[in-house]
Write a protein that holds these residues in place. Structure first.
Motif, PDB file in Angstrom:
ATOM      1  N   VAL A  18      48.846  45.659  33.229  1.00  0.00           N
ATOM      2  CA  VAL A  18      48.009  46.723  32.668  1.00  0.00           C
ATOM      3  C   VAL A  18      48.098  46.726  31.137  1.00  0.00           C
ATOM      4  O   VAL A  18      47.096  46.904  30.442  1.00  0.00           O
ATOM      5  CB  VAL A  18      48.406  48.091  33.243  1.00  0.00           C
ATOM      6  N   GLY A  21      45.988  44.021  29.763  1.00  0.00           N
ATOM      7  CA  GLY A  21      44.588  44.403  29.888  1.00  0.00           C
ATOM      8  C   GLY A  21      44.161  45.352  28.781  1.00  0.00           C
ATOM      9  O   GLY A  21      43.072  45.216  28.215  1.00  0.00           O
ATOM     10  N   LEU A  81      43.501  36.654  32.241  1.00  0.00           N
ATOM     11  CA  LEU A  81      42.808  37.766  31.592  1.00  0.00           C
ATOM     12  C   LEU A  81      42.065  37.309  30.348  1.00  0.00           C
ATOM     13  O   LEU A  81      40.947  37.761  30.081  1.00  0.00           O
ATOM     14  CB  LEU A  81      43.796  38.887  31.243  1.00  0.00           C
ATOM     15  N   GLY A 103      33.237  46.725  33.658  1.00  0.00           N
ATOM     16  CA  GLY A 103      34.577  46.159  33.751  1.00  0.00           C
ATOM     17  C   GLY A 103      35.670  47.207  33.763  1.00  0.00           C
ATOM     18  O   GLY A 103      36.599  47.163  34.588  1.00  0.00           O
ATOM     19  N   ASP A 104      35.577  48.172  32.857  1.00  0.00           N
ATOM     20  CA  ASP A 104      36.613  49.202  32.785  1.00  0.00           C
ATOM     21  C   ASP A 104      36.639  50.062  34.040  1.00  0.00           C
ATOM     22  O   ASP A 104      37.711  50.444  34.525  1.00  0.00           O
ATOM     23  CB  ASP A 104      36.394  50.088  31.555  1.00  0.00           C
ATOM     24  N   THR A 107      38.290  48.277  37.023  1.00  0.00           N
ATOM     25  CA  THR A 107      39.735  48.249  36.797  1.00  0.00           C
ATOM     26  C   THR A 107      40.355  49.612  37.062  1.00  0.00           C
ATOM     27  O   THR A 107      41.410  49.723  37.701  1.00  0.00           O
ATOM     28  CB  THR A 107      40.041  47.811  35.354  1.00  0.00           C
ATOM     29  N   ASP A 108      39.700  50.665  36.578  1.00  0.00           N
ATOM     30  CA  ASP A 108      40.231  52.015  36.774  1.00  0.00           C
ATOM     31  C   ASP A 108      40.302  52.376  38.249  1.00  0.00           C
ATOM     32  O   ASP A 108      41.278  52.988  38.702  1.00  0.00           O
ATOM     33  CB  ASP A 108      39.360  53.031  36.030  1.00  0.00           C
ATOM     34  N   LEU A 111      43.336  50.593  39.702  1.00  0.00           N
ATOM     35  CA  LEU A 111      44.611  51.154  39.249  1.00  0.00           C
ATOM     36  C   LEU A 111      44.850  52.532  39.850  1.00  0.00           C
ATOM     37  O   LEU A 111      45.995  52.909  40.136  1.00  0.00           O
ATOM     38  CB  LEU A 111      44.638  51.235  37.722  1.00  0.00           C
ATOM     39  N   ALA A 168      35.378  38.754  37.119  1.00  0.00           N
ATOM     40  CA  ALA A 168      36.587  39.558  37.316  1.00  0.00           C
ATOM     41  C   ALA A 168      37.275  39.199  38.627  1.00  0.00           C
ATOM     42  O   ALA A 168      38.504  39.064  38.687  1.00  0.00           O
ATOM     43  CB  ALA A 168      36.237  41.041  37.284  1.00  0.00           C
ATOM     44  N   ALA A 172      40.863  37.507  39.116  1.00  0.00           N
ATOM     45  CA  ALA A 172      41.840  38.242  39.921  1.00  0.00           C
ATOM     46  C   ALA A 172      42.584  37.281  40.843  1.00  0.00           C
ATOM     47  O   ALA A 172      43.786  37.441  41.096  1.00  0.00           O
ATOM     48  CB  ALA A 172      41.149  39.326  40.734  1.00  0.00           C
TER      49      ALA A 172
END
Length: 217
Positions: A18, A21, A81, A103-104, A107-108, A111, A168, A172
Motif C-alpha cells: 500500500v 502504491g 506497480l 484506478g484509485d 484499489t480502495d 483494500l 491492473a 496484480a
C-alpha cells in the motif's frame, strides 16, 4: 531489524504494498497535474497528490514502528506497480482524471475488503488512507464535462478505463508472483473469503462507477 513473525509478515507485506502504491500515485498525479487545462484543476490534482504522499508517510512510519525499513517492505512490489504506471501514461487531462477515478477506486474497494482481516492499529490505518470521496467526485465531474463538450470522448475514455482495469489485473498477477506467501494468506484468510463473490462485488462497484461518470463498462 527484527524478522517479523508470520502474522506480522503478512501485515508488513500489505503495508509495504500500500505504501508503494501511495508513493507511485503521488508521482503520477503530480506529473499529470501539468495536463490540467487551467490552474484550478491543476491545483485540485496537486492536492490529491499531496494527500497520497501524506498517506505514504503514515504507512512508512508504521512500518518503521514495526521494526521494518519501508524500502525493504516495498521492494518486492516495485516492478509490477511501476510497470502498471509506465503502461498507462495518460495523453490528456480527460485520461488523467479517468485514471485517478478508475484506478484509485478499484484499489480502495480491494483494500476496504482486506482491512477486515487486520487488527488495530493497522485496520484503521488502511481505512484512513483510502481516498476521500471528494476526489472521486471531482474526477467524475471532470469526465462528465469532457463528454458534454465532446460526446465522442465517451467511447475513447470507456476504452481507456477498460484498459486501466485490464492492466491492473495483469500487474496484480505479478504482485501475487512477487509475494512471499504471507500477503496471499492474509487476502484469503480463513474460510470466510469467497473469492468469486469478492470479484463480483468489485466488478459491480466498478460498473456502477463507470455509469455514474457517463462511461460504458
Amino acid at each position: 531489524m527484527s524478522v517479523p513473525t508470520a502474522p506480522e509478515s503478512a501485515v508488513v507485506d500489505l503495508l509495504g504494498l500500500v505504501a508503494l502504491g501511495e508513493l507511485l500515485a503521488f508521482e503520477r498525479m503530480a506529473a499529470d497535474a501539468r495536463l490540467a487545462p487551467d490552474l484550478r484543476r491543476r491545483a485540485a490534482l496537486s492536492e490529491m497528490a499531496a494527500a497520497e504522499i501524506g498517506n505514504y508517510r503514515r504507512l512508512a512510519d508504521r512500518l518503521t514502528a514495526l521494526g521494518v525499513r519501508p524500502d525493504d517492505a516495498m521492494a518486492p512490489y516495485v516492478e509490477p506497480l511501476q510497470a502498471y504506471h509506465d503502461s498507462t501514461v495518460p495523453h490528456d487531462w480527460a485520461e488523467a482524471v479517468t485514471k485517478a477515478y478508475v484506478g484509485d477506486a478499484v484499489t480502495d474497494d480491494f483494500l476496504r475488503h482486506i482491512a477486515g482481516a487486520l487488527h488495530e492499529p493497522e485496520r484503521q490505518l488502511v481505512l484512513d488512507v483510502l481516498h476521500e470521496s471528494r476526489y472521486a467526485q471531482f474526477a467524475a465531474t471532470e469526465i462528465r464535462l469532457a463528454i458534454s463538450a465532446d460526446p465522442k470522448v465517451a467511447g475513447r475514455l470507456s476504452m481507456w478505463a477498460r484498459r486501466l482495469v485490464g492492466e491492473a489485473l495483469s500487474q496484480a498477477g505479478r504482485v501475487a508472483a512477487a509475494d512471499r506467501g504471507a500477503l496471499t494468506a492474509l487476502i484469503a484468510q480463513g474460510d470466510q473469503v469467497d473469492v468469486a463473490a469478492l470479484i463480483r462485488r468489485l466488478t459491480d462497484s466498478h460498473t456502477a462507477r463507470m455509469a455514474a461518470a457517463g462511461l460504458n463498462n
